[in-house]
Design a protein around this motif. Structure first.
Motif, mmCIF file in Angstrom:
data_model
loop_
_atom_site.group_PDB
_atom_site.id
_atom_site.type_symbol
_atom_site.label_atom_id
_atom_site.label_comp_id
_atom_site.label_asym_id
_atom_site.label_seq_id
_atom_site.Cartn_x
_atom_site.Cartn_y
_atom_site.Cartn_z
ATOM 1 N N MET A 65 -22.791 -7.837 -2.090
ATOM 2 C CA MET A 65 -21.795 -7.787 -1.023
ATOM 3 C C MET A 65 -21.443 -6.343 -0.701
ATOM 4 O O MET A 65 -21.435 -5.482 -1.585
ATOM 5 N N GLY A 66 -21.145 -6.111 0.542
ATOM 6 C CA GLY A 66 -20.809 -4.763 0.963
ATOM 7 C C GLY A 66 -19.709 -4.728 1.999
ATOM 8 O O GLY A 66 -19.389 -5.753 2.621
ATOM 9 N N TRP A 67 -19.131 -3.568 2.151
ATOM 10 C CA TRP A 67 -18.171 -3.292 3.235
ATOM 11 C C TRP A 67 -18.748 -2.181 4.105
ATOM 12 O O TRP A 67 -19.245 -1.165 3.597
ATOM 13 N N PHE A 68 -18.661 -2.396 5.397
ATOM 14 C CA PHE A 68 -19.054 -1.398 6.377
ATOM 15 C C PHE A 68 -17.889 -1.217 7.340
ATOM 16 O O PHE A 68 -16.977 -2.038 7.388
ATOM 17 N N ARG A 69 -17.938 -0.157 8.127
ATOM 18 C CA ARG A 69 -16.888 0.049 9.121
ATOM 19 C C ARG A 69 -17.468 0.703 10.360
ATOM 20 O O ARG A 69 -18.494 1.369 10.308
ATOM 21 N N ARG A 70 -16.753 0.491 11.465
ATOM 22 C CA ARG A 70 -17.148 1.113 12.732
ATOM 23 C C ARG A 70 -15.913 1.661 13.407
ATOM 24 O O ARG A 70 -14.969 0.908 13.691
ATOM 25 N N GLU A 118 -20.939 2.427 9.695
ATOM 26 C CA GLU A 118 -21.255 3.197 8.495
ATOM 27 C C GLU A 118 -20.917 2.401 7.241
ATOM 28 O O GLU A 118 -20.003 1.569 7.226
ATOM 29 N N PHE A 119 -21.661 2.696 6.223
ATOM 30 C CA PHE A 119 -21.486 2.053 4.932
ATOM 31 C C PHE A 119 -20.221 2.563 4.253
ATOM 32 O O PHE A 119 -19.890 3.751 4.348
ATOM 33 N N VAL A 120 -19.528 1.655 3.562
ATOM 34 C CA VAL A 120 -18.331 2.027 2.814
ATOM 35 C C VAL A 120 -18.542 1.822 1.314
ATOM 36 O O VAL A 120 -18.374 2.753 0.528
ATOM 37 N N ALA A 121 -18.898 0.603 0.928
ATOM 38 C CA ALA A 121 -19.038 0.293 -0.496
ATOM 39 C C ALA A 121 -19.847 -0.977 -0.661
ATOM 40 O O ALA A 121 -19.928 -1.800 0.260
ATOM 41 N N ALA A 122 -20.442 -1.146 -1.832
ATOM 42 C CA ALA A 122 -21.208 -2.346 -2.134
ATOM 43 C C ALA A 122 -21.070 -2.692 -3.603
ATOM 44 O O ALA A 122 -20.733 -1.833 -4.436
ATOM 45 N N ILE A 123 -21.350 -3.949 -3.925
ATOM 46 C CA ILE A 123 -21.225 -4.433 -5.290
ATOM 47 C C ILE A 123 -22.307 -5.468 -5.550
ATOM 48 O O ILE A 123 -22.632 -6.280 -4.673
ATOM 49 N N TYR A 127 -13.322 -2.970 9.895
ATOM 50 C CA TYR A 127 -14.027 -3.125 8.624
ATOM 51 C C TYR A 127 -14.697 -4.492 8.567
ATOM 52 O O TYR A 127 -14.064 -5.519 8.837
ATOM 53 N N TYR A 128 -15.977 -4.471 8.187
ATOM 54 C CA TYR A 128 -16.770 -5.690 8.110
ATOM 55 C C TYR A 128 -17.261 -5.908 6.692
ATOM 56 O O TYR A 128 -17.691 -4.964 6.029
ATOM 57 N N CYS A 129 -17.230 -7.156 6.250
ATOM 58 C CA CYS A 129 -17.905 -7.458 5.000
ATOM 59 C C CYS A 129 -19.272 -8.043 5.328
ATOM 60 O O CYS A 129 -19.475 -8.638 6.390
ATOM 61 N N ALA A 130 -20.188 -7.844 4.415
ATOM 62 C CA ALA A 130 -21.557 -8.301 4.602
ATOM 63 C C ALA A 130 -22.113 -8.774 3.275
ATOM 64 O O ALA A 130 -21.706 -8.297 2.216
ATOM 65 N N GLY A 131 -23.049 -9.705 3.348
ATOM 66 C CA GLY A 131 -23.633 -10.231 2.125
ATOM 67 C C GLY A 131 -25.078 -10.619 2.300
ATOM 68 O O GLY A 131 -25.534 -10.872 3.413
ATOM 69 N N GLY A 132 -25.778 -10.679 1.195
ATOM 70 C CA GLY A 132 -27.166 -11.109 1.246
ATOM 71 C C GLY A 132 -27.897 -10.793 -0.033
ATOM 72 O O GLY A 132 -27.348 -10.198 -0.955
ATOM 73 N N PHE A 137 -28.487 -0.513 -0.813
ATOM 74 C CA PHE A 137 -27.156 -1.091 -0.637
ATOM 75 C C PHE A 137 -26.423 -0.538 0.574
ATOM 76 O O PHE A 137 -25.539 -1.200 1.110
ATOM 77 N N ALA A 138 -26.731 0.657 1.009
ATOM 78 C CA ALA A 138 -26.032 1.253 2.142
ATOM 79 C C ALA A 138 -26.681 0.930 3.484
ATOM 80 O O ALA A 138 -26.193 1.360 4.525
ATOM 81 N N ARG A 139 -27.753 0.189 3.450
ATOM 82 C CA ARG A 139 -28.484 -0.112 4.679
ATOM 83 C C ARG A 139 -28.017 -1.441 5.254
ATOM 84 O O ARG A 139 -28.243 -2.501 4.660
ATOM 85 N N ALA A 140 -27.414 -1.406 6.431
ATOM 86 C CA ALA A 140 -26.862 -2.613 7.039
ATOM 87 C C ALA A 140 -27.918 -3.682 7.272
ATOM 88 O O ALA A 140 -27.648 -4.882 7.163
ATOM 89 N N GLY A 141 -29.139 -3.259 7.578
ATOM 90 C CA GLY A 141 -30.209 -4.207 7.855
ATOM 91 C C GLY A 141 -30.623 -5.038 6.665
ATOM 92 O O GLY A 141 -31.331 -6.044 6.806
ATOM 93 N N LYS A 142 -30.186 -4.658 5.480
ATOM 94 C CA LYS A 142 -30.529 -5.399 4.269
ATOM 95 C C LYS A 142 -29.660 -6.638 4.084
ATOM 96 O O LYS A 142 -29.946 -7.486 3.255
ATOM 97 N N TYR A 143 -28.558 -6.722 4.839
ATOM 98 C CA TYR A 143 -27.605 -7.813 4.666
ATOM 99 C C TYR A 143 -27.851 -8.909 5.708
ATOM 100 O O TYR A 143 -28.123 -8.621 6.869
ATOM 101 N N ASP A 144 -27.709 -10.151 5.269
ATOM 102 C CA ASP A 144 -28.002 -11.288 6.131
ATOM 103 C C ASP A 144 -26.777 -11.858 6.845
ATOM 104 O O ASP A 144 -26.899 -12.425 7.928
ATOM 105 N N TYR A 145 -25.624 -11.718 6.235
ATOM 106 C CA TYR A 145 -24.428 -12.373 6.754
ATOM 107 C C TYR A 145 -23.321 -11.345 6.975
ATOM 108 O O TYR A 145 -23.134 -10.441 6.157
#
Length: 128
Positions: free
Chosen positions: A34-39, A46-51, A94-99, A109-117
Motif C-alpha cells: 500500500m502507498g500514499w501519493f499526492r498531487r 508524487e510518491f509520499v510513502a509505502a508499506i 492525497y491518494y492511497c493506492a494498493g496492489g 514502491f514509489a512508482r504509481a504505475g505499479k499500483y492497481d487500485y
C-alpha cells in the motif's frame, strides 16, 4: 476489485498534524503493498510513502521523511498516514493506492504505475 476510500483530510496551520485513513473493501488488502501519493495544483502526482503487506518495511519520500509515518491494520483493512509538522508545501490531494507491487522497495514502491487500485483522494490544506 478493491475499493479504497480515504478520509481524514482537512485544513490545518503549519506545524499541525493530520492522520489520514484509507479503508479497503476487500480482505485481499492484507496481501497488498500500500502507498500514499499526492498531487498539488499544477504539479504531477508524487510518491509520499509505502508499506509492505506485512507492515515490516516502509519507504518514504525525502520530502516527508521524519515527519510522516505510514502504518496499516490488516485486521481492519485500513491504511494510515500520520503527518506531523505540516508545511504549506504539503498542501495536496492525497491518494492511497494498493496492489501486488513486485520488485525492490527502492525501485518499485514509489512508482504509481505499479499500483492497481486507487482511492478518490482527500484534500489536505496547510496554511502558513
Amino acid at each position: 476489485q478493491v475499493q479504497l476510500v480515504e478520509s481524514g483530510g482537512g485544513s490545518v496551520q503549519a506545524g499541525g498534524s493530520l492522520r489520514l485513513s484509507c479503508a479497503a473493501s476487500a480482505r485481499t488488502f492484507s496481501t497488498y503493498t500500500m502507498g500514499w501519493f499526492r498531487r498539488s495544483p499544477g504539479k504531477e502526482r508524487e510518491f509520499v510513502a509505502a508499506i509492505t503487506w506485512s507492515g515490516d518495511y516502509t519507504y518514504y519520500a525525502d520530502s516527508v521523511k521524519g515527519r510522516c509515518t505510514i502504518s496499516r491494520d490488516n485486521s481492519k483493512n485500513t491504511l494510515y498516514l500520520q503527518m506531523n509538522s505540516l508545511k504549506p508545501e504539503d498542501t495536496a490531494v492525497y491518494y492511497c493506492a494498493g496492489g501486488q507491487v513486485y520488485g525492490s522497495i527502492q525501485s518499485s514502491f514509489a512508482r504509481a504505475g505499479k499500483y492497481d487500485y486507487w482511492g478518490q483522494g482527500t484534500q489536505v490544506t496547510v496554511s502558513s
